[in-house]
Design a protein around this motif. Structure first.
Motif, PDB file in Angstrom:
ATOM      1  N   ALA A 264       0.901  -1.214   0.043  1.00 12.31           N
ATOM      2  CA  ALA A 264      -0.128  -0.110   0.076  1.00 12.31           C
ATOM      3  C   ALA A 264       0.894   1.334   0.192  1.00 12.31           C
ATOM      4  O   ALA A 264       0.743   2.124  -0.828  1.00 12.31           O
ATOM      5  CB  ALA A 264      -0.762   0.171   1.232  1.00 12.31           C
ATOM      6  N   VAL A 265       1.870   1.157   0.746  1.00  7.65           N
ATOM      7  CA  VAL A 265       2.797   2.566   0.857  1.00  7.65           C
ATOM      8  C   VAL A 265       3.578   2.577  -0.487  1.00  7.65           C
ATOM      9  O   VAL A 265       3.720   3.860  -1.139  1.00  7.65           O
ATOM     10  CB  VAL A 265       3.782   2.280   1.957  1.00  7.65           C
ATOM     11  CG1 VAL A 265       4.792   3.388   1.997  1.00  7.65           C
ATOM     12  CG2 VAL A 265       3.007   2.379   3.470  1.00  7.65           C
ATOM     13  N   SER A 266       3.871   1.573  -1.242  1.00  6.92           N
ATOM     14  CA  SER A 266       4.903   1.447  -2.491  1.00  6.92           C
ATOM     15  C   SER A 266       3.692   1.995  -3.413  1.00  6.92           C
ATOM     16  O   SER A 266       4.219   3.031  -4.209  1.00  6.92           O
ATOM     17  CB  SER A 266       5.096   0.293  -2.868  1.00  6.92           C
ATOM     18  OG  SER A 266       5.984  -0.326  -1.817  1.00  6.92           O
ATOM     19  N   LYS A 267       2.465   1.704  -3.302  1.00  5.30           N
ATOM     20  CA  LYS A 267       1.669   2.264  -4.360  1.00  5.30           C
ATOM     21  C   LYS A 267       1.476   3.886  -4.106  1.00  5.30           C
ATOM     22  O   LYS A 267       1.484   4.660  -4.958  1.00  5.30           O
ATOM     23  CB  LYS A 267       0.248   1.513  -4.327  1.00  5.30           C
ATOM     24  CG  LYS A 267       0.342   0.411  -4.912  1.00  5.30           C
ATOM     25  CD  LYS A 267      -1.036  -0.354  -4.745  1.00  5.30           C
ATOM     26  CE  LYS A 267      -1.084  -1.681  -5.462  1.00  5.30           C
ATOM     27  NZ  LYS A 267      -2.375  -2.560  -5.364  1.00  5.30           N
ATOM     28  N   SER A 268       1.252   4.377  -2.658  1.00 12.26           N
ATOM     29  CA  SER A 268       0.822   5.646  -2.582  1.00 12.26           C
ATOM     30  C   SER A 268       2.157   6.648  -2.800  1.00 12.26           C
ATOM     31  O   SER A 268       1.980   7.739  -3.203  1.00 12.26           O
ATOM     32  CB  SER A 268       0.291   5.928  -1.207  1.00 12.26           C
ATOM     33  OG  SER A 268       1.298   5.594  -0.134  1.00 12.26           O
TER      34      SER A 268
END
Length: 155
Positions: free
Chosen positions: A58-62
């Motif tokens: 999720a952090v990678s995507k954001s």
């Protein structure tokens, strides 16, 4: 029963939860960095316990760049230590603590069907475990109780 006691506390959500988390980190002498904020936002965005890998994704995507699960694990350990998150032991996953300024024993009701975890605060319920551990010589006892079954939506 040690430092545990009954009191009223405010449950935080959204921006209020993020502000309470940042304030708690500051009170504990820790910095609220951009990466820590991103990990906390990702964790708080899940509606069930999330693994470090789920959060890293999720952090990678954001952020638009790859974030390693090891980095997320270190931050999650810090969050657990500062009461911003709680670890669901049986699922090796984490949930954001909606009242980071309050210390309670961890009691989770975990659904075997959908995976949801409901955190409840009932210091009377865990008092027997706490008392038994203290009687056996354990100091700074923080029971973690996990009850497995089926939630109301799944049963």
């Amino acid at each position: 029963m040690g430092a545990q006691h009954q009191h009223q506390h405010q449950l935080h959500e959204g921006d209020s939860l993020r502000s309470a988390a940042a304030r708690r980190m500051s009170e504990r002498g820790e910095q609220w960095t951009e990466m820590r904020a991103a990990v906390f936002d990702a964790l708080a965005g899940f509606d069930k316990p999330a693994s470090a890998y789920d959060i890293a994704e999720a952090v990678s995507k954001s952020r638009g760049k790859r974030v390693a699960a090891n980095s997320v694990y270190r931050i999650l350990d810090l969050f657990v230590g500062t009461n911003l998150a709680r670890r669901v032991e049986s699922a090796n996953a984490y949930v954001a603590n909606q009242h980071p300024g309050c210390l309670h024993d961890c009691i989770f009701l975990i659904c075997d069907s959908c995976g949801s975890a409901t955190h409840i605060d009932d210091d009377k319920l865990s008092a027997g475990v706490r008392d038994a551990a203290e009687h056996a010589g354990f100091a700074e006892v923080r029971p973690v109780i996990e009850v497995r079954g089926r939630c109301g939506d799944c049963s």
